[in-house]
Design a protein around this motif. Sequence first.
Motif, mmCIF file in Angstrom:
data_model
loop_
_atom_site.group_PDB
_atom_site.id
_atom_site.type_symbol
_atom_site.label_atom_id
_atom_site.label_comp_id
_atom_site.label_asym_id
_atom_site.label_seq_id
_atom_site.Cartn_x
_atom_site.Cartn_y
_atom_site.Cartn_z
ATOM 1 N N GLY A 281 -9.237 2.718 11.190
ATOM 2 C CA GLY A 281 -8.123 3.269 10.416
ATOM 3 C C GLY A 281 -7.878 2.608 9.080
ATOM 4 N N MET A 282 -8.811 1.802 8.612
ATOM 5 C CA MET A 282 -8.634 1.113 7.339
ATOM 6 C C MET A 282 -8.980 2.023 6.168
ATOM 7 S SD MET A 282 -7.754 -2.028 8.114
ATOM 8 C CE MET A 282 -8.148 -2.934 6.648
ATOM 9 N N PRO B 189 -3.339 0.751 8.371
ATOM 10 C CA PRO B 189 -2.400 1.807 8.755
ATOM 11 C C PRO B 189 -0.948 1.318 8.768
ATOM 12 C CG PRO B 189 -4.267 1.716 10.270
ATOM 13 C CD PRO B 189 -4.338 0.489 9.423
ATOM 14 N N VAL B 190 -0.018 2.260 8.629
ATOM 15 C CA VAL B 190 1.404 1.942 8.608
ATOM 16 C C VAL B 190 1.820 1.206 9.879
ATOM 17 C CG1 VAL B 190 3.711 2.951 8.635
ATOM 18 C CG2 VAL B 190 2.013 3.788 7.019
ATOM 19 N N TYR C 141 10.867 -18.824 -14.516
ATOM 20 C CA TYR C 141 10.313 -17.470 -14.394
ATOM 21 C C TYR C 141 11.082 -16.725 -13.308
ATOM 22 C CZ TYR C 141 6.318 -19.214 -17.065
ATOM 23 O OH TYR C 141 5.514 -19.768 -18.031
ATOM 24 N N HIS C 142 11.482 -15.506 -13.622
ATOM 25 C CA HIS C 142 12.185 -14.650 -12.664
ATOM 26 C C HIS C 142 11.315 -13.441 -12.353
ATOM 27 C CE1 HIS C 142 16.259 -16.546 -13.108
ATOM 28 N NE2 HIS C 142 15.695 -16.949 -14.233
ATOM 29 N N LEU C 143 11.052 -13.216 -11.093
ATOM 30 C CA LEU C 143 10.332 -12.016 -10.648
ATOM 31 C C LEU C 143 11.286 -11.165 -9.820
ATOM 32 C CD1 LEU C 143 7.771 -10.315 -10.220
ATOM 33 C CD2 LEU C 143 7.289 -11.719 -8.215
ATOM 34 N N PHE C 144 11.524 -9.954 -10.300
ATOM 35 C CA PHE C 144 12.315 -8.982 -9.553
ATOM 36 C C PHE C 144 11.353 -7.927 -9.026
ATOM 37 C CE2 PHE C 144 14.863 -10.648 -13.076
ATOM 38 C CZ PHE C 144 15.989 -11.121 -12.418
ATOM 39 N N TYR C 145 11.527 -7.523 -7.797
ATOM 40 C CA TYR C 145 10.560 -6.587 -7.220
ATOM 41 C C TYR C 145 11.230 -5.675 -6.198
ATOM 42 C CZ TYR C 145 10.473 -10.482 -3.852
ATOM 43 O OH TYR C 145 10.814 -11.476 -2.982
ATOM 44 N N GLN C 146 10.654 -4.498 -6.032
ATOM 45 C CA GLN C 146 11.164 -3.518 -5.092
ATOM 46 C C GLN C 146 10.903 -3.993 -3.661
ATOM 47 O OE1 GLN C 146 12.187 0.269 -6.569
ATOM 48 N NE2 GLN C 146 13.080 -1.642 -7.271
ATOM 49 N N TYR C 147 11.951 -3.958 -2.847
ATOM 50 C CA TYR C 147 11.861 -4.587 -1.532
ATOM 51 C C TYR C 147 12.764 -3.860 -0.542
ATOM 52 C CZ TYR C 147 12.550 -8.248 2.047
ATOM 53 O OH TYR C 147 12.635 -8.943 3.212
ATOM 54 N N ASN C 148 12.272 -3.701 0.661
ATOM 55 C CA ASN C 148 13.063 -3.122 1.754
ATOM 56 C C ASN C 148 13.449 -4.248 2.709
ATOM 57 O OD1 ASN C 148 14.164 -1.776 3.920
ATOM 58 N ND2 ASN C 148 12.344 -0.553 4.390
ATOM 59 N N PRO C 149 14.693 -4.708 2.711
ATOM 60 C CA PRO C 149 15.089 -5.807 3.591
ATOM 61 C C PRO C 149 15.180 -5.402 5.054
ATOM 62 C CG PRO C 149 16.995 -4.982 2.415
ATOM 63 C CD PRO C 149 15.805 -4.252 1.857
ATOM 64 N N LYS C 150 15.069 -4.102 5.326
ATOM 65 C CA LYS C 150 15.238 -3.619 6.699
ATOM 66 C C LYS C 150 13.928 -3.201 7.362
ATOM 67 C CE LYS C 150 19.939 -1.959 5.797
ATOM 68 N NZ LYS C 150 20.858 -0.790 5.837
ATOM 69 N N GLY C 151 12.813 -3.370 6.676
ATOM 70 C CA GLY C 151 11.560 -2.965 7.302
ATOM 71 C C GLY C 151 10.377 -3.124 6.376
ATOM 72 N N ALA C 152 9.176 -2.897 6.943
ATOM 73 C CA ALA C 152 7.940 -3.117 6.197
ATOM 74 C C ALA C 152 7.489 -1.896 5.414
ATOM 75 C CB ALA C 152 6.830 -3.541 7.158
ATOM 76 N N VAL C 153 8.099 -0.734 5.676
ATOM 77 C CA VAL C 153 7.689 0.476 4.977
ATOM 78 C C VAL C 153 8.728 0.840 3.921
ATOM 79 C CG1 VAL C 153 6.346 1.323 6.926
ATOM 80 C CG2 VAL C 153 8.761 1.932 6.747
ATOM 81 N N TRP C 154 8.390 1.790 3.056
ATOM 82 C CA TRP C 154 9.245 2.104 1.916
ATOM 83 C C TRP C 154 10.571 2.703 2.370
ATOM 84 C CZ3 TRP C 154 11.927 5.684 -0.833
ATOM 85 C CH2 TRP C 154 12.173 5.392 -2.185
ATOM 86 N N GLY C 155 11.656 2.307 1.705
ATOM 87 C CA GLY C 155 12.991 2.798 2.011
ATOM 88 C C GLY C 155 14.008 1.683 1.858
#
Length: 511
Positions: free
Chosen positions: A427-428, A274-275, A7-21
């Motif tokens: 803040g949840m 929160p972010v 099984y292969h799972l490909f997913y959107q990922y930011n290797p440079k941080g926890a937030v989108w980008g």
Amino acid sequence: MYFNGVYHLFYQYNPKGAVWGNIVWAHSVSHDLINWIPLEPAIFPSKPFDKYGCWSGSATVLPGNKPVILYTGIIDKNNTQVQNYAVPKNISDPYLREWVKPDDNPLIVAEGPVNKTAFRDPTTAWLGNDGEWRILVGGRYKDTGMAFLYKSKDFKKWTKANARGILHSSPRTGNWECPDFYPVAINGSNGLDASVKGPNEKHVLKVSLDATRFEYYTVGTYHPDTDTYEPDNTSPDNWKGLRYDYGNFYASKSFFDPSKNRRVLWGWANESDPVKDDIKKGWAGIQLIPRTITLDPSGKQLLQWPVEELDTLRGPNLSWEDVKLEKGDPFVVPNVTGAQADVEVVFTFQSLDKAEPFDPKWKDLDAQDVCTEKGDTPGGLGPFGLLALATKDLAEYTAVHFRVFKDGDKHKVLLCSDGRRGSLRQGMYAPAFGGYVDVDLKAKMTLELRTLIDHSVVESFGENGKTCISSRVYPAKAIFDKAQLIAFNNGTEPITLENIDVYSMKSPKMN
């Protein structure tokens, strides 16, 4: 995708941080959908046709056992989106670690009135009666959601599949992301490959709504002669439509698993904290437990259920029968790891007479609004269910519960997953999620619930997966061995736990 036993799972990922980008295609592999091995990214920005981003897409295994990925590339700072492809560099590598993006990309560009900044997420391809491949690309025209349809003989040159180039659209739904389109068998529990065609299946069209950040799907008929799709009249084709999941669930994608003849659904759960907390912990967003998809015998909706492999993580079975729940008299489940558990319950009751009247003003509201208004406050037939991730003093808990209403000569069943008391932290985002359950209580005076509890996640499946709700909560006190599991009844009608089966869960191998 499933390819050569892996099984292969490909997913959107930011290797440079926890937030989108800085989005790349991360890549993990598994032999059982439960234990996962992380690999290096499969696709990352490197060419003019994806210089500014490699966004979501799908995989298709072509004849001759040749996998190919279709994905959205961002080509400029104006967010112009095109559709590209990638192929394995070494097909003999069992994990397909490296992928090549040929220079004849892009394959598809937005033309005419198509919004070039809302044109993304190509689907798995299916083979038409004419021997040509077809895919969908999500998008919009003004405020009308669109599923653009393209076809190709060689998987290289793509053209509009019909005069409009649209499989289906719906006004006032906004941008459609992550479309998914697949057949489901009318009878039986087997999944179907995307290219299967005949009189014994329906089709499902799912879209993710950019404007609301939830998804809806319809069940209907695909007309291959015109390359159009028509939802059944039992499937609302708008924001009020059926949803895979009525909670933290987005950007889902299904695939056909030929090893077990099933269709498997993956859904992404975004964050509730929160972010700044995401940055502190170093990650954000998870994949939920994969689910199998089948068509309900009624033909009106789907059923979802955790994949059978999840059972391999179960510890010893703790089971009770005929546990009476009077109003305000809870059953604290002993000897269970409340922070990591799998719970299956059958609730029974003797009478529907105490069901509260369904307020006419609620007919125009979402189920979530009714859950928000009613909460777990005392009622007649319900609320009854589970308090997950609960402290002894009930300062924290997430309430997953049913409530039954009388609506004319019928009964309306509401399933809620209320996280408003799930955390003492500030803040949840933890609302009271909710969905209605299509069930005839006069035919059977029972309701069934399965709930998966995993530290910050509570996934619930009502009535064998007719209605599913996933909640993200981050308790401050109900953590690890401090987390309790409690069955409760806040209604005047007595409830019986006909069966309650509880399993403490072991941890899989994760990234």
